[in-house]
Design a protein around this motif. Sequence first.
Motif, PDB file in Angstrom:
ATOM      1  N   LYS A  93       0.836  -1.215   0.000  1.00 20.40           N
ATOM      2  CA  LYS A  93       0.000   0.000   0.000  1.00 20.40           C
ATOM      3  C   LYS A  93       0.865   1.256   0.000  1.00 20.40           C
ATOM      4  N   ILE A  94       1.931   1.238   0.776  1.00 20.77           N
ATOM      5  CA  ILE A  94       2.852   2.381   0.798  1.00 20.77           C
ATOM      6  C   ILE A  94       3.454   2.590  -0.589  1.00 20.77           C
ATOM      7  N   PHE A  95       3.883   1.490  -1.212  1.00 16.72           N
ATOM      8  CA  PHE A  95       4.452   1.571  -2.558  1.00 16.72           C
ATOM      9  C   PHE A  95       3.436   2.166  -3.538  1.00 16.72           C
ATOM     10  N   GLU A  96       2.215   1.664  -3.510  1.00 13.70           N
ATOM     11  CA  GLU A  96       1.184   2.152  -4.431  1.00 13.70           C
ATOM     12  C   GLU A  96       0.887   3.635  -4.205  1.00 13.70           C
ATOM     13  N   THR A  97       0.863   4.046  -2.938  1.00 12.32           N
ATOM     14  CA  THR A  97       0.621   5.456  -2.617  1.00 12.32           C
ATOM     15  C   THR A  97       1.757   6.326  -3.149  1.00 12.32           C
ATOM     16  N   LYS A  98       2.996   5.903  -2.922  1.00 10.77           N
ATOM     17  CA  LYS A  98       4.165   6.657  -3.403  1.00 10.77           C
ATOM     18  C   LYS A  98       4.191   6.712  -4.927  1.00 10.77           C
ATOM     19  N   LYS A  99       3.757   5.620  -5.559  1.00  5.95           N
ATOM     20  CA  LYS A  99       3.733   5.591  -7.030  1.00  5.95           C
ATOM     21  C   LYS A  99       2.701   6.592  -7.564  1.00  5.95           C
ATOM     22  N   ARG A 100       1.508   6.620  -6.950  1.00  9.09           N
ATOM     23  CA  ARG A 100       0.481   7.590  -7.372  1.00  9.09           C
ATOM     24  C   ARG A 100       0.963   9.014  -7.107  1.00  9.09           C
ATOM     25  N   GLU A 101       1.582   9.215  -5.957  1.00 12.00           N
ATOM     26  CA  GLU A 101       2.108  10.529  -5.608  1.00 12.00           C
ATOM     27  C   GLU A 101       3.142  10.974  -6.635  1.00 12.00           C
ATOM     28  N   HIS A 102       3.991  10.048  -7.044  1.00 10.15           N
ATOM     29  CA  HIS A 102       5.019  10.343  -8.043  1.00 10.15           C
ATOM     30  C   HIS A 102       4.382  10.780  -9.367  1.00 10.15           C
ATOM     31  N   GLU A 103       3.332  10.095  -9.774  1.00 11.59           N
ATOM     32  CA  GLU A 103       2.658  10.440 -11.029  1.00 11.59           C
ATOM     33  C   GLU A 103       2.017  11.828 -10.939  1.00 11.59           C
ATOM     34  N   VAL A 104       1.437  12.147  -9.784  1.00 14.27           N
ATOM     35  CA  VAL A 104       0.778  13.448  -9.616  1.00 14.27           C
ATOM     36  C   VAL A 104       1.814  14.570  -9.588  1.00 14.27           C
ATOM     37  N   LEU A 105       2.922  14.358  -8.897  1.00 13.90           N
ATOM     38  CA  LEU A 105       3.940  15.402  -8.734  1.00 13.90           C
ATOM     39  C   LEU A 105       4.961  15.437  -9.871  1.00 13.90           C
ATOM     40  N   LYS A 106       4.850  14.540 -10.810  1.00 17.13           N
ATOM     41  CA  LYS A 106       5.816  14.431 -11.909  1.00 17.13           C
ATOM     42  C   LYS A 106       6.039  15.769 -12.638  1.00 17.13           C
ATOM     43  N   PRO A 107       4.993  16.505 -13.003  1.00 17.35           N
ATOM     44  CA  PRO A 107       5.227  17.762 -13.731  1.00 17.35           C
ATOM     45  C   PRO A 107       5.962  18.833 -12.903  1.00 17.35           C
ATOM     46  N   GLU A 108       5.853  18.754 -11.580  1.00 16.76           N
ATOM     47  CA  GLU A 108       6.452  19.777 -10.719  1.00 16.76           C
ATOM     48  C   GLU A 108       7.904  19.475 -10.367  1.00 16.76           C
ATOM     49  N   SER A 135      11.942  18.300 -10.957  1.00 15.18           N
ATOM     50  CA  SER A 135      13.032  18.439 -11.938  1.00 15.18           C
ATOM     51  C   SER A 135      13.355  17.049 -12.482  1.00 15.18           C
ATOM     52  N   PRO A 136      14.032  16.964 -13.596  1.00 13.69           N
ATOM     53  CA  PRO A 136      14.428  15.656 -14.137  1.00 13.69           C
ATOM     54  C   PRO A 136      15.241  14.834 -13.144  1.00 13.69           C
ATOM     55  N   GLU A 137      16.092  15.499 -12.355  1.00  9.98           N
ATOM     56  CA  GLU A 137      16.889  14.769 -11.368  1.00  9.98           C
ATOM     57  C   GLU A 137      15.996  14.209 -10.264  1.00  9.98           C
ATOM     58  N   GLN A 138      15.055  15.020  -9.792  1.00 15.02           N
ATOM     59  CA  GLN A 138      14.121  14.564  -8.750  1.00 15.02           C
ATOM     60  C   GLN A 138      13.260  13.409  -9.279  1.00 15.02           C
ATOM     61  N   HIS A 139      12.853  13.548 -10.531  1.00 13.33           N
ATOM     62  CA  HIS A 139      12.049  12.502 -11.166  1.00 13.33           C
ATOM     63  C   HIS A 139      12.854  11.193 -11.241  1.00 13.33           C
ATOM     64  N   ALA A 140      14.091  11.279 -11.668  1.00  5.87           N
ATOM     65  CA  ALA A 140      14.950  10.091 -11.793  1.00  5.87           C
ATOM     66  C   ALA A 140      15.187   9.464 -10.414  1.00  5.87           C
ATOM     67  N   GLN A 141      15.429  10.314  -9.408  1.00  3.18           N
ATOM     68  CA  GLN A 141      15.661   9.807  -8.055  1.00  3.18           C
ATOM     69  C   GLN A 141      14.414   9.077  -7.532  1.00  3.18           C
ATOM     70  N   GLN A 142      13.244   9.672  -7.763  1.00  2.00           N
ATOM     71  CA  GLN A 142      11.998   9.039  -7.298  1.00  2.00           C
ATOM     72  C   GLN A 142      11.745   7.729  -8.048  1.00  2.00           C
ATOM     73  N   GLU A 143      12.046   7.678  -9.327  1.00  2.00           N
ATOM     74  CA  GLU A 143      11.910   6.448 -10.117  1.00  2.00           C
ATOM     75  C   GLU A 143      12.812   5.357  -9.545  1.00  2.00           C
ATOM     76  N   GLU A 144      14.038   5.734  -9.178  1.00  2.00           N
ATOM     77  CA  GLU A 144      14.979   4.782  -8.594  1.00  2.00           C
ATOM     78  C   GLU A 144      14.462   4.267  -7.238  1.00  2.00           C
ATOM     79  N   ASN A 145      13.946   5.170  -6.425  1.00  2.00           N
ATOM     80  CA  ASN A 145      13.389   4.783  -5.123  1.00  2.00           C
ATOM     81  C   ASN A 145      12.204   3.823  -5.292  1.00  2.00           C
TER      82      ASN A 145
END
Length: 180
Positions: A69-84, A86-96
Amino acid sequence: MNGKIIYSVFGAIAVGAFWWLSTFFTPKTTVAVVDSQKVLEGYQGFKEARDAYEIRIEELTKGFNDRRKIFETKKREHEVLKPERSPEQHAQQEENLSKMQQELIVLGTQLEEQSAKEEEKLLKGVYNKINDFMERYGKEKGYDVILGANGQGNVMYTDHGTDVTDEVLKALNKEYVNGI
């Protein structure tokens, strides 16, 4: 030539007499049949062990489900915050997220292995108890053989007089309740 015929006739008579005497004087083998699936499902010890197994598996899966559930929540959060981001933050979150997903896969595999071990332990104990009981029951009742029928072709037919399933189940559960 007549001698050969006489010896052949006497030989046939001797073989026939031997067969008749051996079948007439040989004690009958007593055979009983037990529906092994019905005994397993109706055995109180199995029911209690199965309930304990289900509680244990529920405990094991709770941690996994919480992490999923935590993973799914973080994944949805990542999709929502993706436009806001930076590419580095996006890459770091993808890695996490990828690491979390790998951890879930490992945890799921461990959960399956633990579940299989728990089930094997449960069934081994129950089967040992039933087999021990069946041996004592067979000796007590004077059976030479007790066949286990499971509806899959092991025993294709039995006279109802040889099916002792209900009697076995009743005695097995009585022994279990009395703690023997």
